[in-house]
Write a protein that holds these residues in place. Sequence first.
Motif, PDB file in Angstrom:
ATOM      1  N   GLU A 262       4.570   6.286  -1.107  1.00  0.00           N
ATOM      2  CA  GLU A 262       3.512   6.961  -2.060  1.00  0.00           C
ATOM      3  C   GLU A 262       2.282   7.630  -1.170  1.00  0.00           C
ATOM      4  O   GLU A 262       2.085   7.245  -0.151  1.00  0.00           O
ATOM      5  CB  GLU A 262       2.817   5.910  -2.963  1.00  0.00           C
TER       6      GLU A 262
ATOM      7  N   ASP B 147       0.734  -1.179  -0.054  1.00  0.00           N
ATOM      8  CA  ASP B 147       0.072  -0.072   0.116  1.00  0.00           C
ATOM      9  C   ASP B 147       0.885   1.238  -0.007  1.00  0.00           C
ATOM     10  O   ASP B 147       0.579   2.176   0.481  1.00  0.00           O
ATOM     11  CB  ASP B 147      -0.823  -0.129   1.234  1.00  0.00           C
ATOM     12  N   GLY B 148       2.172   1.035  -0.565  1.00  0.00           N
ATOM     13  CA  GLY B 148       2.919   2.437  -0.729  1.00  0.00           C
ATOM     14  C   GLY B 148       3.526   2.788   0.345  1.00  0.00           C
ATOM     15  O   GLY B 148       4.181   3.950   0.407  1.00  0.00           O
TER      16      GLY B 148
ATOM     17  N   GLU C 239      -4.832   4.645   2.563  1.00  0.00           N
ATOM     18  CA  GLU C 239      -4.916   3.660   3.110  1.00  0.00           C
ATOM     19  C   GLU C 239      -3.600   3.242   4.075  1.00  0.00           C
ATOM     20  O   GLU C 239      -3.670   2.875   5.112  1.00  0.00           O
ATOM     21  CB  GLU C 239      -5.427   2.310   2.272  1.00  0.00           C
TER      22      GLU C 239
ATOM     23  N   ASN D  36      -0.589   7.216  -0.419  1.00  0.00           N
ATOM     24  CA  ASN D  36      -1.691   6.025  -0.477  1.00  0.00           C
ATOM     25  C   ASN D  36      -2.462   6.495   0.862  1.00  0.00           C
ATOM     26  O   ASN D  36      -2.034   5.983   1.814  1.00  0.00           O
ATOM     27  CB  ASN D  36      -1.197   4.830  -0.662  1.00  0.00           C
TER      28      ASN D  36
ATOM     29  N   SER E  95       1.450  13.110   0.260  1.00  0.00           N
ATOM     30  CA  SER E  95       1.719  12.292   1.475  1.00  0.00           C
ATOM     31  C   SER E  95       1.908  13.159   2.334  1.00  0.00           C
ATOM     32  O   SER E  95       1.317  12.597   3.601  1.00  0.00           O
ATOM     33  CB  SER E  95       3.158  11.333   1.126  1.00  0.00           C
TER      34      SER E  95
END
Length: 295
Positions: free
Chosen positions: A146, A112-113, A150, A148, A189
Amino acid sequence: MQKEQLEIVKNGQGFIAALDQSGGSTPAALALYGVSEDSYSGEDEMFDLVHEMRTRIVTSPAFNSDSILGAILFEQTMDRKVEGLFTPDYLWEKKGIVPFLKVDKGLAEEADGVQLMKPNPGLDELLKRANERHIFGTKMRSVIKEANPEGIKKVVDQQFEVGKQIIAAGLVPIIEPEVDINSKDKEKSEELLKQELLNHLDKLGENEPVMLKLSIPSVDNFYKELIEHPKVVRVVALSGGYTREKADEKLLANHGLIASFSRALSEGLSVSQSDEDYNKLLEESIKKIYEASIA
């Protein structure tokens, strides 16, 4: 002691030195110091050499409480001695510098990055030993690669879950969700990260202080709300792979954010330098990081 140390960390002028390279990063740290891998065999010799390297830093006249508030140690360093005292006691009793301990067991595989922290079943035992060694606080690192939502939520959830375990042991956790400085969407981010951090900080109880260790943000002063949050003792910045000059320059633009540099602190130091040259370079490095931290 805890109250006095809390006052220093919360309101002192200066920065926190990160001396906590562990097994995975130690050969690289030694190589930068001029000690090649073929000059030692096995982990024991390697850790003896790295302790000599750290001892030279902390015993240097330049390494003092005029500029340095605290120092983050690796577990092995906590259990070893400097001039006859366990390293945390040496730092506090001889230098007036507050000792911290790195407590994570490294990073899990990316998903999940992000990279969460590996499971740490022995943490309670380590925290008990940290108390016996007069450690003030702890540090634990995750990495965000990343933007992301989540993945970032998982990182912050895990950090605060472990942070509460550390608070329960009477120590102050440094929560470190590093955003990779090379991330293509670093700014995004940081937006997601700040919101998650604020969500958790707002839920902390009266006696649940935390510190934050973050990458220097892409937008100057972006972490102002975190720095001013009543539950946050201090927000410190990692150098994240920037050169010392670049890290100092970026830090200068962020008021209230102080350094907690590792590579940038020891940049240019070498085993072959005379004590005079070594101490002069370390003094210059500390001076520049200090000036960037108090801006």
